[in-house]
Scaffold this motif. Sequence first.
Motif, PDB file in Angstrom:
ATOM      1  N   MET A 191      17.686  46.073  19.328  1.00 12.40           N
ATOM      2  CA  MET A 191      16.638  45.726  18.372  1.00 12.40           C
ATOM      3  C   MET A 191      15.409  45.197  19.112  1.00 12.40           C
ATOM      4  N   THR A 192      14.252  45.460  18.589  1.00  7.90           N
ATOM      5  CA  THR A 192      13.017  45.054  19.234  1.00  7.90           C
ATOM      6  C   THR A 192      12.798  43.551  19.091  1.00  7.90           C
ATOM      7  N   ILE A 193      12.520  42.893  20.211  1.00 11.19           N
ATOM      8  CA  ILE A 193      12.179  41.472  20.210  1.00 11.19           C
ATOM      9  C   ILE A 193      10.660  41.351  20.160  1.00 11.19           C
ATOM     10  N   ARG A 194      10.186  40.597  19.189  1.00 11.04           N
ATOM     11  CA  ARG A 194       8.736  40.430  19.019  1.00 11.04           C
ATOM     12  C   ARG A 194       8.281  38.991  19.248  1.00 11.04           C
ATOM     13  N   GLY A 195       9.219  38.056  19.259  1.00  9.91           N
ATOM     14  CA  GLY A 195       8.867  36.664  19.479  1.00  9.91           C
ATOM     15  C   GLY A 195       9.854  35.989  20.410  1.00  9.91           C
ATOM     16  N   ILE A 196       9.389  34.971  21.125  1.00  8.31           N
ATOM     17  CA  ILE A 196      10.246  34.230  22.056  1.00  8.31           C
ATOM     18  C   ILE A 196      10.010  32.741  21.848  1.00  8.31           C
ATOM     19  N   LEU A 197      11.095  32.009  21.688  1.00  8.03           N
ATOM     20  CA  LEU A 197      11.051  30.560  21.550  1.00  8.03           C
ATOM     21  C   LEU A 197      11.660  29.927  22.798  1.00  8.03           C
ATOM     22  N   PHE A 198      11.086  28.801  23.218  1.00 10.56           N
ATOM     23  CA  PHE A 198      11.540  28.129  24.430  1.00 10.56           C
ATOM     24  C   PHE A 198      11.929  26.685  24.141  1.00 10.56           C
ATOM     25  N   ASP A 199      12.960  26.232  24.817  1.00  9.31           N
ATOM     26  CA  ASP A 199      13.227  24.811  24.969  1.00  9.31           C
ATOM     27  C   ASP A 199      12.149  24.255  25.911  1.00  9.31           C
ATOM     28  N   VAL A 200      11.996  22.929  25.944  1.00  9.00           N
ATOM     29  CA  VAL A 200      10.980  22.314  26.808  1.00  9.00           C
ATOM     30  C   VAL A 200      11.611  21.667  28.038  1.00  9.00           C
ATOM     31  N   ASP A 201      12.399  20.608  27.825  1.00 12.80           N
ATOM     32  CA  ASP A 201      12.909  19.812  28.945  1.00 12.80           C
ATOM     33  C   ASP A 201      13.951  20.579  29.752  1.00 12.80           C
ATOM     34  N   ASP A 202      13.699  20.681  31.038  1.00 10.09           N
ATOM     35  CA  ASP A 202      14.530  21.390  32.003  1.00 10.09           C
ATOM     36  C   ASP A 202      14.571  22.895  31.759  1.00 10.09           C
ATOM     37  N   THR A 203      13.610  23.386  30.961  1.00 11.04           N
ATOM     38  CA  THR A 203      13.401  24.828  30.802  1.00 11.04           C
ATOM     39  C   THR A 203      11.996  25.188  31.276  1.00 11.04           C
ATOM     40  N   LEU A 204      10.986  24.609  30.634  1.00 13.25           N
ATOM     41  CA  LEU A 204       9.602  24.771  31.092  1.00 13.25           C
ATOM     42  C   LEU A 204       9.167  23.584  31.953  1.00 13.25           C
ATOM     43  N   PHE A 205       9.588  22.413  31.543  1.00 13.26           N
ATOM     44  CA  PHE A 205       9.192  21.147  32.160  1.00 13.26           C
ATOM     45  C   PHE A 205      10.359  20.586  32.958  1.00 13.26           C
ATOM     46  N   ASP A 206      10.115  20.162  34.195  1.00  5.67           N
ATOM     47  CA  ASP A 206      11.184  19.637  35.051  1.00  5.67           C
ATOM     48  C   ASP A 206      11.473  18.180  34.696  1.00  5.67           C
ATOM     49  N   TYR A 207      12.179  18.006  33.597  1.00  4.78           N
ATOM     50  CA  TYR A 207      12.486  16.658  33.105  1.00  4.78           C
ATOM     51  C   TYR A 207      13.349  15.892  34.092  1.00  4.78           C
ATOM     52  N   THR A 208      14.382  16.511  34.623  1.00  4.69           N
ATOM     53  CA  THR A 208      15.328  15.805  35.486  1.00  4.69           C
ATOM     54  C   THR A 208      14.644  15.228  36.717  1.00  4.69           C
ATOM     55  N   ALA A 209      13.757  16.000  37.327  1.00  8.33           N
ATOM     56  CA  ALA A 209      13.073  15.511  38.526  1.00  8.33           C
ATOM     57  C   ALA A 209      12.131  14.360  38.204  1.00  8.33           C
ATOM     58  N   SER A 210      11.394  14.468  37.104  1.00  4.47           N
ATOM     59  CA  SER A 210      10.465  13.391  36.756  1.00  4.47           C
ATOM     60  C   SER A 210      11.210  12.134  36.351  1.00  4.47           C
ATOM     61  N   GLU A 211      12.342  12.288  35.675  1.00  6.32           N
ATOM     62  CA  GLU A 211      13.162  11.147  35.286  1.00  6.32           C
ATOM     63  C   GLU A 211      13.629  10.378  36.520  1.00  6.32           C
ATOM     64  N   ALA A 212      14.167  11.095  37.498  1.00  6.11           N
ATOM     65  CA  ALA A 212      14.657  10.453  38.716  1.00  6.11           C
ATOM     66  C   ALA A 212      13.525   9.806  39.498  1.00  6.11           C
ATOM     67  N   ALA A 213      12.423  10.509  39.649  1.00  9.90           N
ATOM     68  CA  ALA A 213      11.294   9.973  40.415  1.00  9.90           C
ATOM     69  C   ALA A 213      10.724   8.724  39.753  1.00  9.90           C
ATOM     70  N   GLY A 214      10.595   8.761  38.431  1.00 11.08           N
ATOM     71  CA  GLY A 214      10.048   7.609  37.730  1.00 11.08           C
ATOM     72  C   GLY A 214      10.930   6.388  37.840  1.00 11.08           C
ATOM     73  N   LEU A 215      12.248   6.585  37.681  1.00 10.81           N
ATOM     74  CA  LEU A 215      13.171   5.453  37.773  1.00 10.81           C
ATOM     75  C   LEU A 215      13.180   4.856  39.170  1.00 10.81           C
ATOM     76  N   LEU A 216      13.295   5.693  40.192  1.00  9.12           N
ATOM     77  CA  LEU A 216      13.381   5.175  41.559  1.00  9.12           C
ATOM     78  C   LEU A 216      12.090   4.485  41.977  1.00  9.12           C
ATOM     79  N   ALA A 217      10.949   4.997  41.529  1.00 11.59           N
ATOM     80  CA  ALA A 217       9.681   4.338  41.847  1.00 11.59           C
ATOM     81  C   ALA A 217       9.631   2.946  41.234  1.00 11.59           C
ATOM     82  N   LEU A 218      10.101   2.808  40.013  1.00  4.64           N
ATOM     83  CA  LEU A 218      10.094   1.502  39.356  1.00  4.64           C
ATOM     84  C   LEU A 218      11.068   0.536  40.026  1.00  4.64           C
ATOM     85  N   LEU A 219      12.263   1.008  40.378  1.00  7.02           N
ATOM     86  CA  LEU A 219      13.238   0.128  41.026  1.00  7.02           C
ATOM     87  C   LEU A 219      12.755  -0.316  42.403  1.00  7.02           C
ATOM     88  N   ARG A 220      12.058   0.559  43.103  1.00  7.87           N
ATOM     89  CA  ARG A 220      11.475   0.143  44.390  1.00  7.87           C
ATOM     90  C   ARG A 220      10.368  -0.882  44.175  1.00  7.87           C
TER      91      ARG A 220
END
Length: 246
Positions: free
Chosen positions: A1-30
């Motif tokens: 069947m023909t696909i005419r539209g595409i939907l995306f998740d955001v976090d850890d699909t388009l946006f690197d949530y895991t990396a920013s989460e880790a970087a933000g936490l470690l920066a604050l703890l330091r």
Amino acid sequence: MTIRGILFDVDDTLFDYTASEAAGLLALLREDRVLDRFPEPAAAVALWRSIMEEEYARFTSGELTLAAQRRNRAHRFLAHFGRTGLPDADAVAWFARYDTHRRAAWSAFPDAEPALRALAPGYRLGVVSNAAAHVQRRKLGALGLLPYVAEVFVCSQEHGAAKPAASIFHAACDGLGLPPHEVAYVGDNYAMDALGAHGAGLRAFWLNRSGAPIPPEPVVETLATLAALPAALAARPDQSLRERSS
């Protein structure tokens, strides 16, 4: 069947949530000079991640507001190194400082913008996310990705139900003006994203960046990178599944 539209998740699909989460936490703890209270940085990140997953699930279920789950995460994390009984205002302030560090580390995956740019001329694009719309729009706007997906932006807080509920996928399909069988969905979470979209009648793609084991009898298609999406869309679903399970 023909696909005419595409939907995306955001976090850890388009946006690197895991990396920013880790970087933000470690920066604050330091900054607070408390990182040495953990045996290694990874232990601090793992604890923060486990608390986030539990409290965020309470948010997506409707039990907590977005602000309340953030406050709870701060209280629970700080209690692990003796900071118990803090006023809520202090927990909120601590989370705000974490968020400042996290935003400084925001980044899109390198394959996100090229994939969206390649797909935009031929498909209607949108977002389905278990989050608050203003939060996700702010992320994608800061990274230059929002114009590609701004037309249809369905988030659980405003919709009233979270993935994997079929209704949130169907609401986004309605926004695209397309039936579910003419819409593809791409997300990194196998159960919530891939199986949820598949169950709702969409053509589902699991974005498996980490190379996690693929189920022996997969019912959804698997991508290692968003760069592979255009070719996958051009192939028949049964052919794509056979290739990935062989």
